[in-house]
Design an enzyme around this catalytic site. Structure first.
Site, PDB file in Angstrom:
ATOM      1  N   ASN A  97      -9.812   0.548  12.203  1.00 19.89           N
ATOM      2  CA  ASN A  97      -8.602   0.251  12.965  1.00 19.89           C
ATOM      3  C   ASN A  97      -8.450   1.328  14.045  1.00 19.89           C
ATOM      4  O   ASN A  97      -7.809   2.340  13.836  1.00 19.89           O
ATOM      5  CB  ASN A  97      -7.417   0.242  11.988  1.00 19.89           C
ATOM      6  CG  ASN A  97      -6.131  -0.187  12.654  1.00 19.89           C
ATOM      7  OD1 ASN A  97      -6.067  -0.374  13.866  1.00 19.89           O
ATOM      8  ND2 ASN A  97      -5.097  -0.326  11.858  1.00 19.89           N
TER       9      ASN A  97
ATOM     10  N   SER B 129     -14.117   5.181  -1.994  1.00 20.36           N
ATOM     11  CA  SER B 129     -14.432   5.144  -0.564  1.00 20.36           C
ATOM     12  C   SER B 129     -15.786   5.803  -0.328  1.00 20.36           C
ATOM     13  O   SER B 129     -15.886   7.030  -0.319  1.00 20.36           O
ATOM     14  CB  SER B 129     -13.348   5.885   0.225  1.00 20.36           C
ATOM     15  OG  SER B 129     -12.114   5.234   0.060  1.00 20.36           O
ATOM     16  N   LEU B 130     -16.808   5.000  -0.118  1.00 25.95           N
ATOM     17  CA  LEU B 130     -18.166   5.527   0.055  1.00 25.95           C
ATOM     18  C   LEU B 130     -18.396   5.988   1.506  1.00 25.95           C
ATOM     19  O   LEU B 130     -18.687   7.140   1.758  1.00 25.95           O
ATOM     20  CB  LEU B 130     -19.185   4.442  -0.342  1.00 25.95           C
ATOM     21  CG  LEU B 130     -20.662   4.790  -0.156  1.00 25.95           C
ATOM     22  CD1 LEU B 130     -21.077   5.979  -0.997  1.00 25.95           C
ATOM     23  CD2 LEU B 130     -21.540   3.567  -0.476  1.00 25.95           C
ATOM     24  N   HIS B 131     -18.321   5.065   2.427  1.00 23.75           N
ATOM     25  CA  HIS B 131     -18.404   5.314   3.875  1.00 23.75           C
ATOM     26  C   HIS B 131     -19.754   5.810   4.401  1.00 23.75           C
ATOM     27  O   HIS B 131     -20.000   5.754   5.602  1.00 23.75           O
ATOM     28  CB  HIS B 131     -17.324   6.287   4.365  1.00 23.75           C
ATOM     29  CG  HIS B 131     -15.930   5.892   3.994  1.00 23.75           C
ATOM     30  ND1 HIS B 131     -15.524   4.579   3.894  1.00 23.75           N
ATOM     31  CD2 HIS B 131     -14.839   6.642   3.713  1.00 23.75           C
ATOM     32  CE1 HIS B 131     -14.253   4.544   3.545  1.00 23.75           C
ATOM     33  NE2 HIS B 131     -13.813   5.770   3.425  1.00 23.75           N
TER      34      HIS B 131
ATOM     35  N   GLY C 190      -2.799  10.304   1.525  1.00 25.58           N
ATOM     36  CA  GLY C 190      -3.085  11.190   0.409  1.00 25.58           C
ATOM     37  C   GLY C 190      -4.228  10.729  -0.471  1.00 25.58           C
ATOM     38  O   GLY C 190      -4.673   9.587  -0.411  1.00 25.58           O
ATOM     39  N   GLU C 191      -4.710  11.664  -1.266  1.00 27.90           N
ATOM     40  CA  GLU C 191      -5.765  11.393  -2.247  1.00 27.90           C
ATOM     41  C   GLU C 191      -5.073  11.304  -3.615  1.00 27.90           C
ATOM     42  O   GLU C 191      -4.649  12.330  -4.164  1.00 27.90           O
ATOM     43  CB  GLU C 191      -6.801  12.530  -2.206  1.00 27.90           C
ATOM     44  CG  GLU C 191      -7.748  12.618  -3.380  1.00 27.90           C
ATOM     45  CD  GLU C 191      -8.460  11.316  -3.723  1.00 27.90           C
ATOM     46  OE1 GLU C 191      -9.210  10.813  -2.889  1.00 27.90           O
ATOM     47  OE2 GLU C 191      -8.246  10.805  -4.861  1.00 27.90           O
TER      48      GLU C 191
ATOM     49  N   CYS D 222      -9.590   9.846   9.931  1.00 27.16           N
ATOM     50  CA  CYS D 222      -8.302   9.459   9.342  1.00 27.16           C
ATOM     51  C   CYS D 222      -7.139  10.232   9.957  1.00 27.16           C
ATOM     52  O   CYS D 222      -7.159  11.462  10.010  1.00 27.16           O
ATOM     53  CB  CYS D 222      -8.345   9.707   7.843  1.00 27.16           C
ATOM     54  SG  CYS D 222      -6.760   9.483   7.032  1.00 27.16           S
TER      55      CYS D 222
ATOM     56  N   CYS E 101       0.875  -1.171   0.000  1.00 27.81           N
ATOM     57  CA  CYS E 101       0.000   0.000   0.000  1.00 27.81           C
ATOM     58  C   CYS E 101       0.912   1.221   0.000  1.00 27.81           C
ATOM     59  O   CYS E 101       1.764   1.354   0.881  1.00 27.81           O
ATOM     60  CB  CYS E 101      -0.864  -0.045   1.263  1.00 27.81           C
ATOM     61  SG  CYS E 101      -1.882   1.404   1.488  1.00 27.81           S
TER      62      CYS E 101
ATOM     63  N   SER F 259      -7.261   4.161  -5.200  1.00 31.51           N
ATOM     64  CA  SER F 259      -8.394   4.407  -4.316  1.00 31.51           C
ATOM     65  C   SER F 259      -8.656   5.904  -4.179  1.00 31.51           C
ATOM     66  O   SER F 259      -7.739   6.675  -3.892  1.00 31.51           O
ATOM     67  CB  SER F 259      -8.077   3.820  -2.937  1.00 31.51           C
ATOM     68  OG  SER F 259      -9.096   4.144  -2.028  1.00 31.51           O
TER      69      SER F 259
HETATM   70  S1  SF4 Z   1      -8.735  10.862   1.456  1.00 31.54           S
HETATM   71 FE1  SF4 Z   1      -7.732   9.106   2.430  1.00 31.54          FE
HETATM   72  S2  SF4 Z   1      -5.795   9.914   3.242  1.00 31.54           S
HETATM   73 FE2  SF4 Z   1      -7.110  11.659   2.780  1.00 31.54          FE
HETATM   74  S3  SF4 Z   1      -8.114  12.150   4.725  1.00 31.54           S
HETATM   75 FE3  SF4 Z   1      -9.508  10.771   3.567  1.00 31.54          FE
HETATM   76  S4  SF4 Z   1      -8.991   8.675   4.246  1.00 31.54           S
HETATM   77 FE4  SF4 Z   1      -7.310  10.044   4.879  1.00 31.54          FE
END
Ligand code: SF4
Length: 352
Positions: free
Chosen positions: A287, A211-213, A158-159, A118, A104, A188
């Site tokens: 986590n 990433s929906l969440h 990061g994004e 995060c 990763c 991602s």
């Molecule tokens: S996009 Fe990813 S790295 Fe950025 S704050 Fe959200 S979960 Fe964290």
């Protein structure tokens, strides 16, 4: 200084020729960097000394990362902290499994998206990584563990789609130079609509993970603040378009936060939002460290999974890796670098 890591083999051949050497010297450099994970020019022993000196005189070096710290979890997961030559710390994770060796990688130091749960988001954004810095994480981990990496996920700090050009070049280098199959690479995103649209135009066979969440804008605005800019309606349109163009199934990630987004009602709402999309859903146990959020109970995750499953969506629950070494991205770096004045005193836990 300029890094050779991050240049393609054709670019390295061109550089060799510009410095008065035959083009094949560039191919030799590419092999050292991407196949052997060797970044020290003096260790590239089949290159003439004069060429190595010329490279140095022109301001080139192999790469910029040094391994600062490695933590090994009881399940074999290894977390790496790389020092980018004094320009910040970068986290990466290596996970052995029966399917091979997955890594990763990070694409930025910090992150501007600031997801509520995060650790990386809490640190704020510092800078984009170069394509070379992204690929170097992979080749150094590969060299450290003495085995071939089979899968790469762009899911660290990061994004990735906020650092689009470097991410795309890193994907191409991993595929062409390191030799990782495109279908074994996942990118991602938290939902950058223009980035998803652009990526769909590349028509690559990589896996897009979204990433929906949360299945409604009110909750998602809170958990993933980028949602205020690109809401769920815009995202669904972009994901549908992505699938239409690439024919690739999309992975939908959903971090399970106890009492926040894990109710049966929200599972049913998620089913409704997913309708019409060709997806695989990955439920991610949170986590937890010691922050505001807590993990969902296993039976709550199972109930959520069953609702999606009954609606016909392929769904898996991610196996937790490296929990005993704070393997969620952002955690190790925050341990190494104390929070800045004014930032929250505790980590908010995981990168999903
Ligand atoms: S996009 Fe990813 S790295 Fe950025 S704050 Fe959200 S979960 Fe964290």
């Amino acid at each position: 200084m300029a890094d050779l890591m991050g240049l393609t083999a054709p670019e390295l051949k061109e550089l060799a020729e510009r410095l008065g050497e035959p083009a094949y010297r560039g191919t030799q450099v590419a092999k050292w960097l991407y196949k052997q994970g060797v970044t020290d020019l003096d260790a590239m022993t089949d290159l003439p000394k004069a060429f190595r000196e010329k490279l140095k005189a022109e301001g080139y070096r192999g790469g910029s990362l040094q391994v600062a710290k490695v933590q090994v979890a009881s399940d074999g997961t290894r977390k790496f902290l790389f020092d980018s030559s004094g320009c910040g710390m970068i986290e990466s994770v290596l996970m052995p499994s029966e399917y091979g060796l997955s890594v990763c990688v990070s694409t930025q130091i910090g992150c501007a998206v600031k997801c509520a749960f995060c650790a990386t988001g809490l640190s704020g954004f510092q800078r984009n990584l170069s394509a070379g810095e992204i690929v170097e994480q992979v080749v150094l981990m590969q060299q450290e563990c003495g085995d071939r990496v089979t899968n790469v996920v762009f899911m660290g700090m990061g994004e990735p789609l906020h650092n689009y050009d470097a991410t795309l070049k890193a994907v191409q280098l991993l595929n062409n130079e390191v030799g990782i199959g495109m279908r074994h690479i996942s990118v991602s995103t938290s939902g950058v609509v223009p980035g998803i649209d652009r990526l769909s135009e590349e028509n690559l066979q990589l896996t897009l993970a979204f990433s929906l969440h949360a299945p409604n804008d009110k909750l998602r605005d809170y958990l993933v603040p980028l949602n205020r800019r690109y809401n769920l309606a815009a995202l669904k349109k972009a994901l549908r378009n992505y699938h239409d163009r690439t024919k690739r199934r999309i992975t939908v990630e959903y971090v399970m936060l106890g009492g926040v987004n894990d109710s049966p009602d929200l599972a049913r709402e998620t089913v409704e939002w997913l309708r019409g999309l060709h997806v695989h859903v990955n439920l991610i146990p949170y986590n937890a460290t010691d922050a505001d959020f807590k993990p969902s109970r296993p039976q709550t995750i199972a109930a959520f999974r069953d609702i999606l499953d009954a609606a016909g969506f392929p769904v898996t629950v991610r196996v937790e890796r490296g929990a005993d070494i704070a393997a969620a991205c952002g955690q190790l770096r925050r341990q190494a670098e104390p929070p800045e004045a004014g930032s929250p005193p505790q980590e908010a836990s995981t990168r999903a």
